[in-house]
Write a protein that holds these residues in place. Structure first.
Motif, short mmCIF file in Angstrom:
data_model
loop_
_atom_site.label_atom_id
_atom_site.label_comp_id
_atom_site.label_asym_id
_atom_site.label_seq_id
_atom_site.Cartn_x
_atom_site.Cartn_y
_atom_site.Cartn_z
N GLU A 281 -17.99 -10.85 -4.12
CA GLU A 281 -18.35 -9.46 -4.46
C GLU A 281 -17.11 -8.58 -4.33
N GLY A 282 -17.02 -7.60 -5.24
CA GLY A 282 -15.95 -6.62 -5.16
C GLY A 282 -14.80 -6.93 -6.10
N THR A 283 -13.83 -6.04 -6.07
CA THR A 283 -12.60 -6.16 -6.86
C THR A 283 -11.43 -6.23 -5.89
N PRO A 284 -10.53 -7.19 -6.10
CA PRO A 284 -9.41 -7.32 -5.16
C PRO A 284 -8.58 -6.04 -5.08
N GLN A 285 -8.32 -5.62 -3.84
CA GLN A 285 -7.53 -4.40 -3.61
C GLN A 285 -6.28 -4.73 -2.80
N GLU A 286 -5.19 -4.03 -3.08
CA GLU A 286 -3.99 -4.20 -2.26
C GLU A 286 -4.24 -3.61 -0.88
N THR A 287 -3.72 -4.31 0.14
CA THR A 287 -3.80 -3.81 1.52
C THR A 287 -2.40 -3.79 2.12
N GLU A 288 -2.32 -3.42 3.38
CA GLU A 288 -1.01 -3.42 4.05
C GLU A 288 -0.43 -4.83 4.14
N MET B 20 6.15 -13.95 4.52
CA MET B 20 6.38 -12.70 3.77
C MET B 20 7.11 -12.99 2.46
N ASN B 21 6.70 -12.27 1.41
CA ASN B 21 7.27 -12.38 0.06
C ASN B 21 6.93 -13.70 -0.65
N LYS B 22 5.93 -14.41 -0.13
CA LYS B 22 5.42 -15.59 -0.84
C LYS B 22 3.99 -15.31 -1.29
N TRP B 23 3.63 -15.82 -2.48
CA TRP B 23 2.25 -15.78 -2.96
C TRP B 23 1.47 -16.92 -2.28
N ASN B 24 0.25 -16.60 -1.84
CA ASN B 24 -0.55 -17.60 -1.13
C ASN B 24 -2.02 -17.23 -1.25
N GLY B 25 -2.87 -18.09 -0.68
CA GLY B 25 -4.27 -17.72 -0.55
C GLY B 25 -4.38 -16.70 0.57
N PHE B 26 -5.63 -16.33 0.90
CA PHE B 26 -5.88 -15.31 1.90
C PHE B 26 -6.35 -15.97 3.18
N GLY B 27 -5.84 -15.53 4.31
CA GLY B 27 -6.27 -16.15 5.56
C GLY B 27 -5.36 -15.79 6.71
N GLY B 28 -5.58 -16.49 7.80
CA GLY B 28 -4.78 -16.23 8.99
C GLY B 28 -5.32 -17.00 10.18
N LYS B 29 -4.98 -16.52 11.35
CA LYS B 29 -5.38 -17.21 12.58
C LYS B 29 -6.90 -17.12 12.81
N VAL B 30 -7.44 -18.17 13.39
CA VAL B 30 -8.84 -18.17 13.84
C VAL B 30 -8.84 -17.68 15.29
N GLU B 31 -9.56 -16.60 15.56
CA GLU B 31 -9.62 -16.04 16.93
C GLU B 31 -10.54 -16.91 17.80
N LYS C 248 -11.74 -10.32 3.61
CA LYS C 248 -12.10 -8.90 3.51
C LYS C 248 -10.93 -8.02 3.96
N GLU C 249 -10.32 -8.40 5.07
CA GLU C 249 -9.20 -7.59 5.61
C GLU C 249 -8.02 -7.57 4.64
N GLU C 250 -7.76 -8.69 3.98
CA GLU C 250 -6.52 -8.84 3.21
C GLU C 250 -6.61 -8.43 1.75
N CYS C 251 -7.85 -8.45 1.18
CA CYS C 251 -7.96 -7.99 -0.22
C CYS C 251 -9.31 -7.37 -0.55
N CYS C 252 -10.10 -7.10 0.50
CA CYS C 252 -11.36 -6.34 0.36
C CYS C 252 -12.47 -7.09 -0.41
#
Ligand SMILES: Cc1cc(-c2ccco2)c2oc(N)nc2c1
Length: 158
Positions: free
Chosen positions: A94-101, A29-40, A54-58
Motif C-alpha cells: 500500500e502507498g507510493t514510495p516516498q524519499e526519506t532521510e 551509503m550511496n549504494k542502491w539496495n532493498g529496504f531494511g536494517g537491524k532487527v531489534e 515503512k520508515e525507509e520509503c513509507c
C-alpha cells in the motif's frame, strides 16, 4: 567464532520492475539496495522488515504478504562480524514510495538494475531474486569492495 547480527532486506516488485532505494547515510551509503536494517531485540524478523520498509520509503505491507526468499550471510576478512540477512519480497503493498532521510526510492526495470552502484554481491544473486528462486548465500568480503569467496545454493523453499 563469529558475532552474528540479524538484518532484514525487503524487495518490492511489480510486473517487470523492482523498487530499490539509494542509501543516503550510514552503512552502504550511496549504494542502491532493498529496504531494511537491524532487527531489534524486542521484535520478530518479519516485524522488523515491515517497520524498516515503512520508515525507509513509507510503503505499508502486511507481515503475511512478505515471502522469505533468501538467507544471505556476509563475513569480512579479519573481522568477527557475521551479518545474517533475511531477504523478503512481495508484490502486495500500500502507498507510493516516498524519499526519506534514509533512502531515495526508485523503480528499476528488471533488465536495468544499476549493479555498478550496488554491493558487489548483488549481481551474483539478483538473477535468483528476479526469477523468484529461493536461495542461501554466503559472501566473504575483504573490506567492502572485494569478494574473496562466495557460495549460492538454491533452496526448494525457505
Ligand atoms: C556486506 C553487505 C551488507 C548488506 C546489507 C544488507 C542489510 C544491511 O547490510 C548487503 O545488502 C546487499 N544487497 N549486499 C550487501 C552486502
Amino acid at each position: 567464532m563469529y558475532v552474528k547480527k540479524l538484518f532484514t532486506l525487503v524487495f518490492i516488485q511489480k510486473e517487470n520492475q523492482i523498487l530499490l532505494g539509494l542509501k543516503k547515510r550510514g552503512f552502504g551509503m550511496n549504494k542502491w539496495n532493498g529496504f531494511g536494517g537491524k532487527v531489534e531485540p524486542n521484535e520478530t524478523i518479519i516485524d522488523a522488515a515491515v517497520r524498516e520498509l515503512k520508515e525507509e520509503c513509507c510503503l505499508i505491507v502486511k507481515p503475511g504478504d512478505l515471502k522469505n526468499i533468501a538467507h544471505i550471510e556476509f563475513t569480512f576478512e579479519g573481522q568477527p562480524t557475521l551479518m545474517d540477512v533475511r531477504v523478503f519480497s512481495t508484490n502486495i503493498f500500500e502507498g507510493t514510495p516516498q524519499e526519506t532521510e534514509e533512502m531515495k526510492p526508485k523503480w528499476y526495470d528488471n533488465d536495468g538494475v544499476p549493479f555498478e552502484d550496488m554491493w558487489l554481491d548483488d549481481k551474483l544473486w539478483f538473477p535468483y531474486l528476479l526469477q523468484g528462486k529461493s536461495f542461501f548465500g554466503h559472501f566473504h568480503y575483504e573490506g567492502f569492495d572485494k569478494i574473496l569467496n562466495y557460495k549460492i545454493e538454491e533452496q526448494v523453499s525457505m
